[in-house]
Design a protein around this motif. Sequence first.
Motif, PDB file in Angstrom:
ATOM      1  N   PRO A  16       0.797  -1.234   0.000  1.00  0.00           N
ATOM      2  CA  PRO A  16       0.000   0.000   0.000  1.00  0.00           C
ATOM      3  C   PRO A  16       0.833   1.289   0.000  1.00  0.00           C
ATOM      4  O   PRO A  16       0.263   2.370  -0.086  1.00  0.00           O
ATOM      5  CB  PRO A  16      -0.794  -0.109   1.308  1.00  0.00           C
ATOM      6  N   LEU A  17       2.162   1.197   0.042  1.00  0.00           N
ATOM      7  CA  LEU A  17       2.949   2.429   0.157  1.00  0.00           C
ATOM      8  C   LEU A  17       2.721   3.352  -1.031  1.00  0.00           C
ATOM      9  O   LEU A  17       2.702   4.581  -0.901  1.00  0.00           O
ATOM     10  CB  LEU A  17       4.437   2.088   0.255  1.00  0.00           C
ATOM     11  N   THR A  18       2.548   2.768  -2.225  1.00  0.00           N
ATOM     12  CA  THR A  18       2.421   3.568  -3.439  1.00  0.00           C
ATOM     13  C   THR A  18       0.983   4.041  -3.707  1.00  0.00           C
ATOM     14  O   THR A  18       0.735   4.704  -4.711  1.00  0.00           O
ATOM     15  CB  THR A  18       2.930   2.765  -4.647  1.00  0.00           C
ATOM     16  N   LEU A  19       0.048   3.716  -2.823  1.00  0.00           N
ATOM     17  CA  LEU A  19      -1.307   4.248  -2.999  1.00  0.00           C
ATOM     18  C   LEU A  19      -1.298   5.753  -2.803  1.00  0.00           C
ATOM     19  O   LEU A  19      -2.099   6.486  -3.383  1.00  0.00           O
ATOM     20  CB  LEU A  19      -2.275   3.593  -2.001  1.00  0.00           C
ATOM     21  N   THR A  20      -0.394   6.232  -1.975  1.00  0.00           N
ATOM     22  CA  THR A  20      -0.321   7.664  -1.690  1.00  0.00           C
ATOM     23  C   THR A  20       0.896   8.319  -2.335  1.00  0.00           C
ATOM     24  O   THR A  20       0.828   9.467  -2.750  1.00  0.00           O
ATOM     25  CB  THR A  20      -0.270   7.885  -0.159  1.00  0.00           C
ATOM     26  N   THR A  21       1.984   7.614  -2.409  1.00  0.00           N
ATOM     27  CA  THR A  21       3.243   8.195  -2.907  1.00  0.00           C
ATOM     28  C   THR A  21       3.749   7.352  -4.068  1.00  0.00           C
ATOM     29  O   THR A  21       3.886   6.141  -3.918  1.00  0.00           O
ATOM     30  CB  THR A  21       4.314   8.177  -1.785  1.00  0.00           C
ATOM     31  N   PRO A  24       8.919   6.275  -7.131  1.00  0.00           N
ATOM     32  CA  PRO A  24      10.176   7.045  -7.166  1.00  0.00           C
ATOM     33  C   PRO A  24      10.263   8.139  -6.103  1.00  0.00           C
ATOM     34  O   PRO A  24      11.334   8.701  -5.877  1.00  0.00           O
ATOM     35  CB  PRO A  24      10.162   7.675  -8.570  1.00  0.00           C
ATOM     36  N   MET A  25       9.111   8.458  -5.457  1.00  0.00           N
ATOM     37  CA  MET A  25       9.120   9.500  -4.429  1.00  0.00           C
ATOM     38  C   MET A  25       9.125   8.927  -3.015  1.00  0.00           C
ATOM     39  O   MET A  25       9.136   9.679  -2.038  1.00  0.00           O
ATOM     40  CB  MET A  25       7.918  10.438  -4.609  1.00  0.00           C
ATOM     41  N   LEU A  26       9.125   7.616  -2.872  1.00  0.00           N
ATOM     42  CA  LEU A  26       9.193   7.034  -1.523  1.00  0.00           C
ATOM     43  C   LEU A  26      10.557   7.344  -0.913  1.00  0.00           C
ATOM     44  O   LEU A  26      11.579   7.285  -1.591  1.00  0.00           O
ATOM     45  CB  LEU A  26       9.002   5.515  -1.590  1.00  0.00           C
ATOM     46  N   PRO A 222       8.535  -4.382  -1.683  1.00  0.00           N
ATOM     47  CA  PRO A 222       8.804  -3.781  -0.370  1.00  0.00           C
ATOM     48  C   PRO A 222      10.167  -4.189   0.200  1.00  0.00           C
ATOM     49  O   PRO A 222      10.903  -3.346   0.717  1.00  0.00           O
ATOM     50  CB  PRO A 222       7.648  -4.304   0.493  1.00  0.00           C
ATOM     51  N   ALA A 223      10.540  -5.459   0.072  1.00  0.00           N
ATOM     52  CA  ALA A 223      11.822  -5.904   0.633  1.00  0.00           C
ATOM     53  C   ALA A 223      12.987  -5.193  -0.048  1.00  0.00           C
ATOM     54  O   ALA A 223      13.945  -4.745   0.608  1.00  0.00           O
ATOM     55  CB  ALA A 223      11.964  -7.419   0.485  1.00  0.00           C
ATOM     56  N   ALA A 224      12.919  -5.054  -1.386  1.00  0.00           N
ATOM     57  CA  ALA A 224      14.009  -4.392  -2.112  1.00  0.00           C
ATOM     58  C   ALA A 224      14.039  -2.901  -1.799  1.00  0.00           C
ATOM     59  O   ALA A 224      15.117  -2.299  -1.689  1.00  0.00           O
ATOM     60  CB  ALA A 224      13.842  -4.624  -3.613  1.00  0.00           C
ATOM     61  N   TYR A 225      12.864  -2.313  -1.638  1.00  0.00           N
ATOM     62  CA  TYR A 225      12.796  -0.883  -1.295  1.00  0.00           C
ATOM     63  C   TYR A 225      13.489  -0.619   0.049  1.00  0.00           C
ATOM     64  O   TYR A 225      14.333   0.279   0.170  1.00  0.00           O
ATOM     65  CB  TYR A 225      11.321  -0.446  -1.289  1.00  0.00           C
ATOM     66  N   VAL A 226      13.166  -1.422   1.034  1.00  0.00           N
ATOM     67  CA  VAL A 226      13.798  -1.262   2.353  1.00  0.00           C
ATOM     68  C   VAL A 226      15.302  -1.515   2.245  1.00  0.00           C
ATOM     69  O   VAL A 226      16.120  -0.784   2.811  1.00  0.00           O
ATOM     70  CB  VAL A 226      13.127  -2.203   3.385  1.00  0.00           C
ATOM     71  N   GLN A 227      15.665  -2.535   1.468  1.00  0.00           N
ATOM     72  CA  GLN A 227      17.088  -2.873   1.303  1.00  0.00           C
ATOM     73  C   GLN A 227      17.868  -1.706   0.698  1.00  0.00           C
ATOM     74  O   GLN A 227      19.010  -1.422   1.093  1.00  0.00           O
ATOM     75  CB  GLN A 227      17.219  -4.108   0.402  1.00  0.00           C
ATOM     76  N   ALA A 315       5.056  -3.979   5.001  1.00  0.00           N
ATOM     77  CA  ALA A 315       4.878  -2.654   4.396  1.00  0.00           C
ATOM     78  C   ALA A 315       3.557  -2.126   4.944  1.00  0.00           C
ATOM     79  O   ALA A 315       2.483  -2.655   4.631  1.00  0.00           O
ATOM     80  CB  ALA A 315       4.835  -2.756   2.879  1.00  0.00           C
ATOM     81  N   ILE A 316       3.624  -1.106   5.790  1.00  0.00           N
ATOM     82  CA  ILE A 316       2.443  -0.592   6.491  1.00  0.00           C
ATOM     83  C   ILE A 316       1.975   0.691   5.806  1.00  0.00           C
ATOM     84  O   ILE A 316       2.772   1.596   5.553  1.00  0.00           O
ATOM     85  CB  ILE A 316       2.791  -0.285   7.975  1.00  0.00           C
TER      86      ILE A 316
END
Length: 322
Positions: A16-21, A24-26, A222-227, A315-316
């Motif tokens: 759900p992180l990309t529902l709002t952002t 590329p802007m996370l 999500p895992a790669a984003y956090v990494q 991913a919350i």
Amino acid sequence: MQAILLVGGQGTRLRPLTLTTPKPMLPVAGVPFVTHQLARLAAAGFDHVVLATSYRAEVFAAHFGAGQNLGLRLSYVTEAEPLGTGGAIRNAAAALHPGDELVVVQNGDVLSGHDLAAQVARHRATGAVATLHLVTVEDPRAYGCVPTDEAGRVLAFHEKMPEPVSDQINAGCYVLDRAVIDAIPAGAVVSVERETFPSLLAAGAVVTGVVDDSYWLDVGTPAAYVQASVDIVTGVVESPAYTGVPVDPSAVVDPSASVVGGTALGAGVVVGAGAVVAASVVQRGVRIGAGAVVTRSAIGAGAVVGDGRVVTDAAIADSATV
Ligand code: GTP
């Protein structure tokens, strides 16, 4: 030199992180992800970058403006309807200043330490119409593969297959002759990977692959984003956009809490007594309760992690309460 950055995708795997952002802007190591790519382009001597936007287009210009803080001139071209990667490149090319024969195109979701100047030099030396950055991966089954001959000439573009013929995959950074872009039909939905590149090969054009196995990560999940964020904070990969400060100065961390493992905390984050936050990305305004343990997770802006809660590999969503 000029570049086009493709930043218009929906980022469905990062919901759900990309529902709002948009992806590329996370935030990654304290700044929107694409800042790392823009800073690398500026460091490599690029002076003009066109952002090809579609999904949530307005947030890019609102944040980066004309690019003055990055030492770049930024332009924005928005598709009314998403045109896919090839259609987006064709559409964005309208904002390039004319005269340059070469254009670099990058997916807006790849963190890479590869030598961009060498890729451009290779393009010039081989006379290819397109020069692709390729990386080798242990398990190429999840990707389309791109075999090359000894001279680096691309032999084929294969879709995902159970037994890939090569461990080389498309790394999402291309040097293209301007003529290749101009030949993409205007206003049509086109995939550069599935349509433009294979049709170049079918027409007998020279397409070259440059294998560079320096740091490379596709931040699609999500895992790669956090990494990606952890790797920048811990110095696994360098970014000219990283300030060296992973915890925003306005975050309030209880002295008995631990913030470890390359975690980045955004503005106004509050971490309660005894909480542990490890190898995570915590966006602005998040509250992490006393005794909570957050590991390898991305916590969306304004979310609340209750006292004593354990959050692992999650991913919350923004403003959620867990
Ligand atoms: P998923 O939905 O999770 O697959 O992510 P995505 O939407 O980002 O798709 P993908 O990872 O295949 O996209 C690769 C790059 O191209 C990303 O940087 C996207 O932002 C960008 N992109 C994909 N489709 C479009 C489009 O239609 N228009 C524009 N401007 N960019 C696009």
